[in-house]
Design a protein around this motif. Sequence first.
Motif, mmCIF file in Angstrom:
data_model
loop_
_atom_site.group_PDB
_atom_site.id
_atom_site.type_symbol
_atom_site.label_atom_id
_atom_site.label_comp_id
_atom_site.label_asym_id
_atom_site.label_seq_id
_atom_site.Cartn_x
_atom_site.Cartn_y
_atom_site.Cartn_z
ATOM 1 N N ILE A 1 0.859 -1.177 0.000
ATOM 2 C CA ILE A 1 0.000 0.000 0.000
ATOM 3 C C ILE A 1 0.895 1.228 0.000
ATOM 4 C CG2 ILE A 1 -1.714 1.306 1.322
ATOM 5 C CD1 ILE A 1 -2.616 -1.561 2.357
ATOM 6 N N LEU A 2 0.730 2.078 -0.986
ATOM 7 C CA LEU A 2 1.519 3.304 -1.086
ATOM 8 C C LEU A 2 0.663 4.471 -0.618
ATOM 9 C CD1 LEU A 2 3.196 2.829 -4.596
ATOM 10 C CD2 LEU A 2 4.111 2.219 -2.332
ATOM 11 N N THR A 3 1.180 5.196 0.396
ATOM 12 C CA THR A 3 0.443 6.344 0.919
ATOM 13 C C THR A 3 0.785 7.581 0.108
ATOM 14 O OG1 THR A 3 0.705 5.341 3.098
ATOM 15 C CG2 THR A 3 -0.098 7.603 3.048
ATOM 16 N N GLY A 4 -0.234 8.370 -0.192
ATOM 17 C CA GLY A 4 -0.030 9.624 -0.921
ATOM 18 C C GLY A 4 -1.147 9.830 -1.911
ATOM 19 N N ALA A 5 -1.210 11.045 -2.455
ATOM 20 C CA ALA A 5 -2.194 11.317 -3.500
ATOM 21 C C ALA A 5 -1.858 10.459 -4.714
ATOM 22 C CB ALA A 5 -2.186 12.792 -3.864
ATOM 23 N N ALA A 6 -2.849 9.802 -5.265
ATOM 24 C CA ALA A 6 -2.586 8.901 -6.387
ATOM 25 C C ALA A 6 -1.947 9.638 -7.564
ATOM 26 C CB ALA A 6 -3.873 8.199 -6.814
ATOM 27 N N LEU A 7 -2.272 10.935 -7.705
ATOM 28 C CA LEU A 7 -1.670 11.660 -8.820
ATOM 29 C C LEU A 7 -0.184 11.931 -8.580
ATOM 30 C CD1 LEU A 7 -4.520 14.034 -10.035
ATOM 31 C CD2 LEU A 7 -3.649 11.928 -11.095
ATOM 32 N N THR A 8 0.277 11.685 -7.361
ATOM 33 C CA THR A 8 1.722 11.720 -7.063
ATOM 34 C C THR A 8 2.337 10.336 -7.221
ATOM 35 O OG1 THR A 8 1.319 13.480 -5.461
ATOM 36 C CG2 THR A 8 3.444 12.333 -5.311
ATOM 37 N N THR A 9 1.647 9.305 -6.698
ATOM 38 C CA THR A 9 2.242 7.963 -6.713
ATOM 39 C C THR A 9 2.160 7.294 -8.088
ATOM 40 O OG1 THR A 9 0.172 7.213 -5.679
ATOM 41 C CG2 THR A 9 2.081 7.447 -4.244
ATOM 42 N N LEU A 10 1.138 7.615 -8.873
ATOM 43 C CA LEU A 10 1.030 6.984 -10.205
ATOM 44 C C LEU A 10 2.238 7.332 -11.092
ATOM 45 C CD1 LEU A 10 -2.817 7.423 -10.747
ATOM 46 C CD2 LEU A 10 -1.613 5.215 -10.763
ATOM 47 N N PRO A 11 2.608 8.639 -11.184
ATOM 48 C CA PRO A 11 3.804 8.953 -11.988
ATOM 49 C C PRO A 11 5.067 8.289 -11.437
ATOM 50 C CG PRO A 11 2.592 10.965 -11.427
ATOM 51 C CD PRO A 11 1.939 9.843 -10.692
ATOM 52 N N GLN A 12 5.124 8.126 -10.102
ATOM 53 C CA GLN A 12 6.294 7.456 -9.511
ATOM 54 C C GLN A 12 6.372 5.997 -9.955
ATOM 55 O OE1 GLN A 12 5.697 8.202 -5.323
ATOM 56 N NE2 GLN A 12 6.529 10.283 -5.429
ATOM 57 N N LEU A 13 5.237 5.331 -9.991
ATOM 58 C CA LEU A 13 5.227 3.934 -10.457
ATOM 59 C C LEU A 13 5.772 3.866 -11.874
ATOM 60 C CD1 LEU A 13 1.725 2.591 -9.271
ATOM 61 C CD2 LEU A 13 3.966 2.194 -8.229
ATOM 62 N N LYS A 14 5.283 4.781 -12.720
ATOM 63 C CA LYS A 14 5.699 4.791 -14.126
ATOM 64 C C LYS A 14 7.213 5.041 -14.222
ATOM 65 C CE LYS A 14 5.067 4.623 -18.489
ATOM 66 N NZ LYS A 14 4.695 3.327 -19.080
ATOM 67 N N GLN A 15 7.672 6.032 -13.450
ATOM 68 C CA GLN A 15 9.092 6.400 -13.454
ATOM 69 C C GLN A 15 9.984 5.244 -13.029
ATOM 70 O OE1 GLN A 15 9.477 9.830 -10.950
ATOM 71 N NE2 GLN A 15 9.926 11.121 -12.739
ATOM 72 N N GLN A 16 9.487 4.457 -12.066
ATOM 73 C CA GLN A 16 10.275 3.333 -11.549
ATOM 74 C C GLN A 16 10.147 2.095 -12.431
ATOM 75 O OE1 GLN A 16 8.988 2.816 -7.452
ATOM 76 N NE2 GLN A 16 9.292 4.995 -7.044
ATOM 77 N N GLY A 17 9.435 2.238 -13.526
ATOM 78 C CA GLY A 17 9.305 1.114 -14.460
ATOM 79 C C GLY A 17 8.399 0.015 -13.940
ATOM 80 N N ILE A 18 7.555 0.336 -12.966
ATOM 81 C CA ILE A 18 6.624 -0.665 -12.436
ATOM 82 C C ILE A 18 5.427 -0.768 -13.379
ATOM 83 C CG2 ILE A 18 5.124 -1.234 -10.476
ATOM 84 C CD1 ILE A 18 7.236 0.184 -8.706
ATOM 85 N N GLY A 19 4.954 -1.974 -13.611
ATOM 86 C CA GLY A 19 3.896 -2.211 -14.569
ATOM 87 C C GLY A 19 4.475 -2.881 -15.790
ATOM 88 N N PRO A 20 3.703 -3.196 -16.800
ATOM 89 C CA PRO A 20 2.269 -2.927 -16.885
ATOM 90 C C PRO A 20 1.461 -3.856 -15.983
ATOM 91 C CG PRO A 20 2.956 -4.220 -18.779
ATOM 92 C CD PRO A 20 4.197 -3.895 -18.011
ATOM 93 N N PHE A 21 0.273 -3.396 -15.633
ATOM 94 C CA PHE A 21 -0.610 -4.193 -14.803
ATOM 95 C C PHE A 21 -1.590 -4.977 -15.681
ATOM 96 C CE2 PHE A 21 0.983 -0.834 -12.144
ATOM 97 C CZ PHE A 21 1.289 -1.502 -10.964
ATOM 98 N N ASP A 22 -2.045 -6.105 -15.138
ATOM 99 C CA ASP A 22 -3.043 -6.926 -15.836
ATOM 100 C C ASP A 22 -4.457 -6.416 -15.561
ATOM 101 O OD1 ASP A 22 -0.925 -8.695 -16.557
ATOM 102 O OD2 ASP A 22 -1.061 -9.592 -14.549
ATOM 103 N N LEU A 23 -4.640 -5.930 -14.337
ATOM 104 C CA LEU A 23 -5.969 -5.479 -13.895
ATOM 105 C C LEU A 23 -5.803 -4.232 -13.041
ATOM 106 C CD1 LEU A 23 -9.065 -5.990 -13.510
ATOM 107 C CD2 LEU A 23 -8.468 -7.411 -11.532
ATOM 108 N N ILE A 24 -6.631 -3.235 -13.299
ATOM 109 C CA ILE A 24 -6.575 -1.979 -12.538
ATOM 110 C C ILE A 24 -7.983 -1.655 -12.050
ATOM 111 C CG2 ILE A 24 -6.009 0.488 -12.620
ATOM 112 C CD1 ILE A 24 -4.014 -0.171 -14.895
ATOM 113 N N PHE A 25 -8.096 -1.401 -10.740
ATOM 114 C CA PHE A 25 -9.398 -1.055 -10.157
ATOM 115 C C PHE A 25 -9.340 0.396 -9.695
ATOM 116 C CE2 PHE A 25 -12.310 -1.428 -6.273
ATOM 117 C CZ PHE A 25 -13.464 -1.220 -7.018
#
Length: 227
Positions: free
Chosen positions: A113-137
């Motif tokens: 679980i990542l704490t923070g505004a999703a509009l902050t953590t989503l770009p971080q995921l992308k930057q860290q090369g995490i993904g792609p995801f199979d399912l997003i809710f």
Amino acid sequence: MSRMDWSDVDAFLGTKLLARDTLLEAIQHTNDVAGLPSIQISPLQGQFLHLIAKIGNASRILEIGTLGGYSTIWLARALPHKGRLISLEFDPHHAEVARKNIERAGLSDRVVILTGAALTTLPQLKQQGIGPFDLIFIDADKANMPAYLDWSIKLSRPGTVIIGDNVVRDGEVTNPLSTDPDVVGVRKFLDMISSDRRLTASALQTVGVKGWDGFAIIHVGQPPLTH
Ligand code: SAH
Ligand code: DHB
Ligand code: MG
């Protein structure tokens, strides 16, 4: 039909289709005692998301909007052994309660679980090369649903399934004059889907213990060929 009938049918179907789950019941009690708002998905919706994850063999799941981890647990239980779920939560108190619940459910090895505004953590995921995801809710603040859809697509591959919760809002979604930021957000989310040729989508209206609402289900396809 009244809201009471909807709840009765939910209870009936739950009795027929869901296994008694004392752990999830205890976790929901914990969340109530901790003062979390009771806006988690219903048990039948939880099993529905669980089924979607299973049917799609999802091993990498992203959730936007954790609350106390109720939906997180339904989804994470569908993961294979080496599967991973990342859930994004703005409120540190919600995140803390959710982490304890995940631990209690024996899912800490698979869920972050990542704490923070999703509009902050989503770009971080992308930057860290995490993904792609199979399912997003997508189930956080509705005003930001258009931005969450944008980021979800960036974190997708052809074949990713994106599910958006709360797209009906007691029917208010059809009101073009609505100034409710949640409704405006959902309407823009739907407009984005209809104008993106990579996306194929449908929506299911739901009634039940949560009243009248709905899920959007989206398939991310190949980007259109350019000439
Ligand atoms: N998916 C949960 C319910 C989520 S309720 C379940 O069904 O069990 C919506 C959650 O989104 C709340 O916990 C709220 O704190 C969180 N949220 C609101 N704004 C957010 C933001 N900007 N970024 C991340 N999470 C946010
Ligand atoms: C609300 C949010 C949700 O995600 C939900 O499923 C129901 C209600 C809300 O903010 O009111
Ligand atoms: Mg929701």
